[in-house]
Scaffold this motif. Structure first.
Motif, PDB file in Angstrom:
ATOM      1  N   GLY A  83      35.549 -16.099  -2.298  1.00 45.64           N
ATOM      2  CA  GLY A  83      36.355 -17.232  -2.710  1.00 45.64           C
ATOM      3  C   GLY A  83      35.563 -18.461  -3.106  1.00 45.64           C
ATOM      4  O   GLY A  83      36.115 -19.560  -3.204  1.00 45.64           O
ATOM      5  N   LYS A  86      36.886 -20.516  -5.962  1.00 44.36           N
ATOM      6  CA  LYS A  86      38.075 -21.294  -5.604  1.00 44.36           C
ATOM      7  C   LYS A  86      37.667 -22.621  -4.967  1.00 44.36           C
ATOM      8  O   LYS A  86      38.224 -23.669  -5.287  1.00 44.36           O
ATOM      9  CB  LYS A  86      38.969 -20.513  -4.634  1.00 44.36           C
ATOM     10  CG  LYS A  86      39.539 -19.245  -5.207  1.00 44.36           C
ATOM     11  CD  LYS A  86      40.538 -19.550  -6.292  1.00 44.36           C
ATOM     12  CE  LYS A  86      41.240 -18.275  -6.711  1.00 44.36           C
ATOM     13  NZ  LYS A  86      42.130 -18.506  -7.835  1.00 44.36           N
ATOM     14  N   TYR A  91      40.228 -25.565  -4.806  1.00 45.21           N
ATOM     15  CA  TYR A  91      41.348 -24.859  -4.188  1.00 45.21           C
ATOM     16  C   TYR A  91      40.934 -24.350  -2.811  1.00 45.21           C
ATOM     17  O   TYR A  91      40.579 -23.187  -2.645  1.00 45.21           O
ATOM     18  CB  TYR A  91      41.797 -23.681  -5.054  1.00 45.21           C
ATOM     19  CG  TYR A  91      42.168 -24.049  -6.464  1.00 45.21           C
ATOM     20  CD1 TYR A  91      43.093 -25.041  -6.717  1.00 45.21           C
ATOM     21  CD2 TYR A  91      41.585 -23.403  -7.537  1.00 45.21           C
ATOM     22  CE1 TYR A  91      43.438 -25.377  -8.004  1.00 45.21           C
ATOM     23  CE2 TYR A  91      41.929 -23.732  -8.840  1.00 45.21           C
ATOM     24  CZ  TYR A  91      42.855 -24.716  -9.062  1.00 45.21           C
ATOM     25  OH  TYR A  91      43.196 -25.055 -10.333  1.00 45.21           O
ATOM     26  N   GLN A  94      43.281 -21.408  -1.235  1.00 46.18           N
ATOM     27  CA  GLN A  94      43.057 -20.111  -1.870  1.00 46.18           C
ATOM     28  C   GLN A  94      41.671 -19.562  -1.536  1.00 46.18           C
ATOM     29  O   GLN A  94      41.491 -18.358  -1.367  1.00 46.18           O
ATOM     30  CB  GLN A  94      43.227 -20.218  -3.387  1.00 46.18           C
ATOM     31  CG  GLN A  94      44.651 -20.456  -3.819  1.00 46.18           C
ATOM     32  CD  GLN A  94      45.030 -21.924  -3.870  1.00 46.18           C
ATOM     33  OE1 GLN A  94      44.358 -22.792  -3.336  1.00 46.18           O
ATOM     34  NE2 GLN A  94      46.155 -22.211  -4.527  1.00 46.18           N
ATOM     35  N   GLY A 145      46.287 -22.222  -9.000  1.00 50.19           N
ATOM     36  CA  GLY A 145      45.400 -21.602  -8.033  1.00 50.19           C
ATOM     37  C   GLY A 145      45.082 -20.136  -8.250  1.00 50.19           C
ATOM     38  O   GLY A 145      44.004 -19.677  -7.904  1.00 50.19           O
ATOM     39  N   TRP A 146      45.992 -19.393  -8.822  1.00 48.23           N
ATOM     40  CA  TRP A 146      45.775 -17.952  -8.981  1.00 48.23           C
ATOM     41  C   TRP A 146      45.977 -17.570 -10.450  1.00 48.23           C
ATOM     42  O   TRP A 146      46.896 -18.032 -11.087  1.00 48.23           O
ATOM     43  CB  TRP A 146      46.750 -17.153  -8.119  1.00 48.23           C
ATOM     44  CG  TRP A 146      46.564 -17.411  -6.651  1.00 48.23           C
ATOM     45  CD1 TRP A 146      47.326 -18.213  -5.879  1.00 48.23           C
ATOM     46  CD2 TRP A 146      45.537 -16.892  -5.810  1.00 48.23           C
ATOM     47  NE1 TRP A 146      46.862 -18.220  -4.592  1.00 48.23           N
ATOM     48  CE2 TRP A 146      45.759 -17.408  -4.521  1.00 48.23           C
ATOM     49  CE3 TRP A 146      44.464 -16.041  -6.015  1.00 48.23           C
ATOM     50  CZ2 TRP A 146      44.924 -17.109  -3.434  1.00 48.23           C
ATOM     51  CZ3 TRP A 146      43.650 -15.738  -4.940  1.00 48.23           C
ATOM     52  CH2 TRP A 146      43.885 -16.259  -3.664  1.00 48.23           C
TER      53      TRP A 146
END
Length: 147
Positions: A83, A86, A91, A94, A145-146
């Motif tokens: 991650g 992210k 983020y 996330q 975020g995704w």
């Protein structure tokens, strides 16, 4: 007139520009004419109306090359399962989700870890395919975020 953004508040959507003439001008985001929100330190070209800045454009010569797209894509490719990309994009939630799924996924025969690695690889591809402006608008300004 040319100048630099001294401050910008996302909550009030107002800021201050230091003009090359030595004066300071306040502005509202309504006068901002670029796809990406104003950033402190960015060079701008604007028209002055008393103490107010109008028709503010990001200086294209200064704006090029400041995209987070390539670093985010590289982080997604090499450290995406953890991650890291992210966290780089801001983020935190996330990023923590991806990190925990990857680490604790090994308790379930590694299947969740493999899935989160595939998600990171898909994000790597998406980051590379998007134009710099679209990437900035989607992931930096829009806070998506995704995917």
């Amino acid at each position: 007139m040319k100048g630099k953004i001294l401050s910008y508040d996302n909550n009030t959507r107002n800021g201050i520009i230091s003009g090359d003439d030595g004066n300071r001008y306040t502005f509202d985001v309504v006068e901002w004419k670029a796809a990406v929100l104003p950033k402190v330190g960015a060079s701008v070209d604007f028209a002055s109306n008393g103490a107010f800045a109008e028709a503010i454009f990001a200086d294209s010569a200064a704006a090029s090359g400041n995209s987070k797209k390539i670093p985010a894509a590289l982080l997604a490719f090499f450290l995406g399962a953890f991650g890291v990309h992210k966290f780089y994009l801001g983020y935190k939630t996330q990023g923590v989700i991806m990190l925990l799924v990857f680490l604790f996924g090994w308790l379930l025969l590694g299947i969740p870890s493999i899935v989160i690695s595939i998600v990171a690889f898909i994000e790597f591809i998406i980051y590379l395919i998007k134009s710099d402006e679209d990437f900035e608008q989607t992931y930096v300004v829009g806070k998506r975020g995704w995917f």
